[in-house]
Design an enzyme around this catalytic site. Structure first.
Site, PDB file in Angstrom:
ATOM      1  N   GLY A  46       0.957  -1.019   0.057  1.00 30.27           N
ATOM      2  CA  GLY A  46       0.035  -0.047  -0.039  1.00 30.27           C
ATOM      3  C   GLY A  46       0.955   1.327  -0.019  1.00 30.27           C
ATOM      4  N   ASN A  47       0.356   2.389   0.106  1.00 29.15           N
ATOM      5  CA  ASN A  47       1.000   3.597   0.382  1.00 29.15           C
ATOM      6  C   ASN A  47       0.616   4.576   1.381  1.00 29.15           C
ATOM      7  OD1 ASN A  47      -1.140   5.454  -1.104  1.00 29.15           O
ATOM      8  ND2 ASN A  47      -0.436   3.983  -2.589  1.00 29.15           N
ATOM      9  N   ARG A  48       1.015   5.687   1.614  1.00 26.72           N
ATOM     10  CA  ARG A  48       0.633   6.513   2.721  1.00 26.72           C
ATOM     11  C   ARG A  48      -0.539   7.475   2.444  1.00 26.72           C
ATOM     12  NH1 ARG A  48       4.806   5.802   6.330  1.00 26.72           N
ATOM     13  NH2 ARG A  48       6.769   5.280   5.431  1.00 26.72           N
ATOM     14  N   SER A  49      -0.996   7.345   1.363  1.00 32.16           N
ATOM     15  CA  SER A  49      -2.099   8.437   0.971  1.00 32.16           C
ATOM     16  C   SER A  49      -3.402   8.011   1.813  1.00 32.16           C
ATOM     17  CB  SER A  49      -2.734   8.221  -0.565  1.00 32.16           C
ATOM     18  OG  SER A  49      -3.529   8.862  -0.662  1.00 32.16           O
ATOM     19  N   ALA A  51      -3.988   7.588  -5.124  1.00 34.44           N
ATOM     20  CA  ALA A  51      -2.699   7.061  -5.159  1.00 34.44           C
ATOM     21  C   ALA A  51      -2.619   5.721  -5.458  1.00 34.44           C
ATOM     22  CB  ALA A  51      -1.938   7.595  -3.945  1.00 34.44           C
TER      23      ALA A  51
END
Ligand code: CTP
Length: 397
Positions: free
Chosen positions: A208-211, A275
């Site tokens: 995943g990512n930090r969005s 994102a």
């Protein structure tokens, strides 16, 4: 949206009256001038002084008050209102409104105003479900009255059911939408994406990512407040769905691509603040991967570029979250993805990262025009983006 607006808050007999005090406070804090009117029954649950102290304005209870600050207060309040909200609205009040009665100050003002009228019912579920109430609500809806709630949950009687006053965020959202209904995006259909996606590695782990999704949610809310019909396609996250917005939840980038493909059919603009993960595991494991002490290599394969793959005659706005060479990379993405505009930001800059409430962005359009915005809240950034989107949609038509 609420700053400087004159809001008539009608409060009628229900234990939920105490929540109306908080609504009066939130409206006042948002810059609205709140004219609270309490019915006799409401004044048995909470006092006019509560509202006087929170709104710092006269409170109305009696339509025959010889000392009223307004000469013809019933009509004067109704005329001055930008919107009227009755919260909580009892079954009796709803019946009164249905029959056009004007036998107390709340019903009378509702009858006299031409401003949008919002009604937030609160009553026992049996009263809400009664045929008489249902017929009254249907009749008022047909006349343009906006019903907000009721919500489901624990009722004052101790039972569970439908009849709770909608929460104040919902009521504020409904008011903002009603006030902005004639805005510069009225009649437009806008699709907004928000948050990151999650690509499974095995049944319990993902890439995943930090969005956080906050920027996309802010755009969706501001577009709603300018009259747009908004679909919000979002990755997993805990943000509450704003009132009046159609939300589509997705997990992976492939699911987001599908959902956006469907939502953008016939839309006026896509604002892609999400994102989406650029890669997914080539072969996600069917069972939880066990620790063996050895290295683990996960093979990644690229995901589709959602916005680049869409052609449909609508305005396309992308985001470029960069950590270096922000403007150069952003310019390149406009051409590569066929965008009308890109919102570029350096996510390493202080107060411009993923999870905060502020952002520091530069808007770049297809013609190469660059507008650097100062540090703003995400809602203010959203309005700058939407100013441009509204103009681009009009130019296309
Ligand atoms: N985007 C998309 N589909 C993807 C990845 C990104 O539609 N699979 C969109 C994003 O929502 C954003 C824009 O493309 O509006 C730019 O996203 P960004 O991550 O900055 O660009 P990438 O194309 O992923 O390029 P890179 O990661 O190499 O910088």
């Amino acid at each position: 949206m609420l700053r400087g607006k004159r809001i008539v808050l009608g409060v009628t007999g229900s234990i939920a009256c105490y929540k109306a005090a908080d609504l009066a406070s939130k409206l006042t804090q948002a810059g609205a001038d709140v004219d609270a009117i309490l019915t006799e029954s409401a004044a048995k649950f909470v006092t006019p002084l509560t509202f006087r102290s929170l709104t710092l304005r006269p409170v109305f209870t009696d339509m025959f008050d010889p000392n009223s600050p307004m000469a013809e207060e019933h009509v004067a309040l109704a005329r001055a209102a930008d919107a009227m909200i009755i919260a909580p609205a009892s079954a009796t009040t709803i019946a009164r409104l249905t029959h056009g009665m004007a036998d107390n100050m709340v019903a009378l003002t509702a009858l006299a105003t031409k401003a949008p009228l919002l009604v937030a019912p609160a009553m026992d579920s049996q009263m809400w479900g009664n045929d008489a109430t249902r017929a009254n609500v249907a009749s008022l809806r047909a006349r343009g009255v906006i019903f907000v709630g009721p919500a489901e949950g624990r009722l004052a009687s101790g039972t569970m059911g439908l009849g709770r006053l909608a929460d104040n965020d919902t009521l504020l959202g409904a008011l903002r939408q009603a006030l902005g209904a004639g805005g510069d995006l009225a009649g437009r259909r806008i699709v907004v994406s928000a948050g990151g996606t999650q690509e499974p590695i095995d049944p319990v782990r993902y890439i995943g990512n930090r969005s956080s999704g906050k920027m996309g949610f802010a755009i969706a809310e501001q577009a709603r407040d300018r009259g747009a019909k908004v679909t919000l396609v979002c990755g997993p996250g805990a943000l509450a769905t704003p009132y009046g917005i159609e939300r589509v939840d997705v997990g992976t980038t492939a699911e987001m691509a599908d959902a956006i493909g469907r939502a953008t059919e016939g839309c006026d603009a896509l604002i892609m603040a999400a994102a989406p993960a650029d890669f997914r595991a080539a072969n996600p494991a069917g069972q939880k991967i066990k620790r063996t002490g050895a290295d683990l290599n996960v093979e990644l394969t690229p995901n589709v570029d959602i916005i680049a793959g869409l052609r449909g005659g609508f305005v396309k706005v992308g985001f470029a979250a960069e950590t270096e060479s922000v403007l150069v990379n952003a310019h390149a993405k406009i051409a590569k993805k066929g965008l009308d505009m890109i919102v570029a930001n350096d996510v390493t800059a202080p107060q411009a990262g993923f999870s905060g409430d502020t952002n520091l962005v530069t808007l770049i359009d297809r013609a190469g025009e660059v507008e650097e915005l100062p540090l703003l809240t995400k809602h203010e950034v959203a309005d700058h983006i939407l100013d441009r989107v509204a103009r681009m949609i009009s130019a296309r038509r």
